[in-house]
Design a protein around this motif. Structure first.
Motif, PDB file in Angstrom:
ATOM      1  N   ASP A 268      42.313 -65.137  72.890  1.00 16.87           N
ATOM      2  CA  ASP A 268      42.569 -63.770  72.439  1.00 16.87           C
ATOM      3  C   ASP A 268      41.909 -62.779  73.400  1.00 16.87           C
ATOM      4  OD1 ASP A 268      43.297 -61.656  70.820  1.00 16.87           O
ATOM      5  OD2 ASP A 268      41.824 -62.060  69.253  1.00 16.87           O
TER       6      ASP A 268
ATOM      7  N   GLY B 176      41.736 -55.868  66.407  1.00 19.58           N
ATOM      8  CA  GLY B 176      42.216 -57.111  65.784  1.00 19.58           C
ATOM      9  C   GLY B 176      42.670 -58.120  66.823  1.00 19.58           C
TER      10      GLY B 176
ATOM     11  N   ARG C 136      42.775 -68.970  58.158  1.00 23.99           N
ATOM     12  CA  ARG C 136      44.188 -68.562  58.276  1.00 23.99           C
ATOM     13  C   ARG C 136      44.571 -68.586  59.743  1.00 23.99           C
ATOM     14  NH1 ARG C 136      42.930 -64.379  61.370  1.00 23.99           N
ATOM     15  NH2 ARG C 136      40.860 -63.555  60.953  1.00 23.99           N
TER      16      ARG C 136
ATOM     17  N   ASP D  76      45.834 -63.703  64.462  1.00 24.81           N
ATOM     18  CA  ASP D  76      46.804 -62.664  64.790  1.00 24.81           C
ATOM     19  C   ASP D  76      46.219 -61.899  65.969  1.00 24.81           C
ATOM     20  OD1 ASP D  76      48.603 -60.618  64.884  1.00 24.81           O
ATOM     21  OD2 ASP D  76      48.494 -60.107  62.757  1.00 24.81           O
TER      22      ASP D  76
HETATM   23  N1  GLY Z   1      42.808 -62.725  66.713  1.00 19.82           N
HETATM   24  C1  GLY Z   1      41.668 -62.972  65.981  1.00 19.82           C
HETATM   25  C2  GLY Z   1      41.870 -63.109  64.545  1.00 19.82           C
HETATM   26  O1  GLY Z   1      42.971 -63.272  64.064  1.00 19.82           O
HETATM   27  O2  GLY Z   1      40.888 -63.079  63.816  1.00 19.82           O
END
Ligand code: GLY
Ligand code: AMP
Length: 423
Positions: free
Chosen positions: A212, A226, A287, A290
């Motif tokens: 990420d 995020g 989960r 994202d």
């Molecule tokens: N991209 C990091 C998360 O979904 O927490």
């Protein structure tokens, strides 16, 4: 099967897209969904935290399986409500989602079961935290205990900054009740990798790795967000790293949760840091990531509905996860001003150019339809994603794809996947 997805972001769009490819999926609903998800699912205006309404909807529509994308409903206990009503649902119960819901819990779990992570102390009052800081080494990391949209982590270079951080988290309550407790943790350096996994309570099967980019601006500058983009696989996630994590982290976490009477079913997302002393767990999420899902799911060969069912039924040991031998890159197109203040409602042009373009995907994060037109409706607006034979090709394709869409005040990082150049 009739399937309900709970959530409304780019991750849920990727999940909906993937579920739609399953021959098992006859009808898909998403609550509340977004304008992009409507291509695959009927979106229903029920909020992700309205558990009773969601369960009543699932009963009325005879939903066979509900899949929860977001952290808040999982940590809040949506799975318990559905199970009480006799409804099948993919995700951890409340007592297991605490793995993400409380950083203090997850740190204590790792310590108790010898899972490698940064040294730390938990605090439930600011005085004790301040006293501890007097003798601490800097930089140091302060973490609000609860959910804080990925923003509750402060890296403090000096005692002064750390004192300010304690005030921000525990006294000013900038992250709300998430700051009732706090973790103070050793600062580590190294490359970060995200590994998502499916878990059925006993068995764990990892998906392909991803990386990420959390900061808002190029060169990892600016505020935490995020997530501004991802690539998969991570070339830094070597076989050696994988071996280490299999031996010390993955199964150990699942077994620890089971031993605590908190059987975990769903997705465990391991946020890892590859330090010079070996891989360490930075955080757990309960989960899909994202925008990690946006690069991992397009590479997954399995029928995802079968995998979800195996997790719910406890038969994951019979599933072999398979991924394409390629790469994918996702560049997030955000609204100017994100993650602080931004405007909404700008028309989005060019989305139709993605139709019939194999290996290109545009996952909607914050969009809605107004007068039949797609308009911006959030901070992160689109996750423009492309596959390619390798990471460099996928990155080139993703940035070509970014040029196809436009909206006023759009911005994206220009260096997603730059780390690839180091290898
Ligand atoms: N991209 C990091 C998360 O979904 O927490
Ligand atoms: P978390 O939400 O715990 O993953 O933290 C958010 C981000 O803060 C991580 O992705 C890291 O970049 C950074 N971070 C968290 N913990 C540490 C640590 N112990 N040392 C250095 N950086 C950290």
């Amino acid at each position: 099967m009739r399937i309900l997805i709970v959530g409304s972001g780019g991750r849920e769009h990727a999940i909906a897209w993937k579920i739609a490819q399953s021959p098992k999926a006859e009808k898909i609903y998403c609550a509340p969904g977004n304008a992009g998800i409507e291509e695959y699912a009927e979106c229903v205006p029920i909020g992700a935290m309205e558990f009773e309404k969601l369960a009543a909807f699932a009963k009325e529509k005879e939903i066979d399986l509900t899949v929860v994308g977001m952290d808040d409903p999982l940590v809040g206990g949506i799975v318990d409500v559905f199970e009480r009503e006799g409804l099948r649902i993919f995700g951890p119960r409340k007592n297991a989602a605490i793995l993400e819901g409380s950083k203090a819990f997850s740190k204590d779990l790792m310590k108790k079961y010898g899972i490698p992570t940064a040294a730390y102390e938990n605090f439930d009052n600011p005085e004790a935290a301040l006293a501890y800081l007097e003798h601490a080494a800097f930089p140091i990391v302060l973490k609000a205990d609860g959910l804080a949209l990925g923003k509750g982590v402060l890296i403090c270079n000096t005692l002064e900054e750390a004192r300010e951080g304690v005030k921000t988290i525990m006294q000013d309550k900038q992250f709300g009740t998430a700051g009732n407790r706090m973790v103070i943790e050793e600062f580590m350096t190294g490359r970060e990798v995200s590994v998502l996994s499916f878990v059925d309570g006993k068995t764990i099967k990892c998906m392909t790795s991803a990386q990420d980019h959390k900061r808002a601006l190029d060169g990892d500058q600016g505020l935490n967000t995020g997530g501004m983009g991802t690539f998969s696989p991570s070339p830094f996630y070597t076989e050696e790293v994988d071996e280490f994590c299999k031996e010390h982290i993955y199964q150990a976490t699942v077994d620890a949760m089971a031993a605590e009477g908190r059987e975990f079913k769903g997705v465990i997302f391991f946020g890892l840091m590859l330090t010079d002393k070996g891989p360490r767990v930075l955080e757990y999420n309960a989960r899909f990531g994202d925008p990690e899902a946006q690069v991992v799911l397009p590479r997954m060969k399995n029928d995802i509905v079968e995998v979800f069912e195996a997790c719910v039924d406890g038969t994951l040991d019979q599933v072999e996860l398979q991924f394409e031998d390629n790469a994918a890159v996702c560049v997030v197109l955000a609204s100017g001003g994100y993650p602080v203040a931004y405007e909404k409602g700008f028309p989005i042009r060019g989305l139709e150019k993605f139709q019939d373009k194999d290996g290109y995907y545009v996952f909607h994060a914050g969009t809605k339809k107004a007068d039949g037109q797609f308009v911006t409706n959030g901070g992160r607006v689109l996750g423009v994603t492309a596959a390619g034979a390798d990471l460099k090709i996928a990155r080139r394709n993703a940035y070509e794809a970014v040029k196809l869409v436009e909206f006023e005040k759009a911005y994206c990082r220009s260096d997603i996947g730059k780390a690839i150049d180091e290898i």
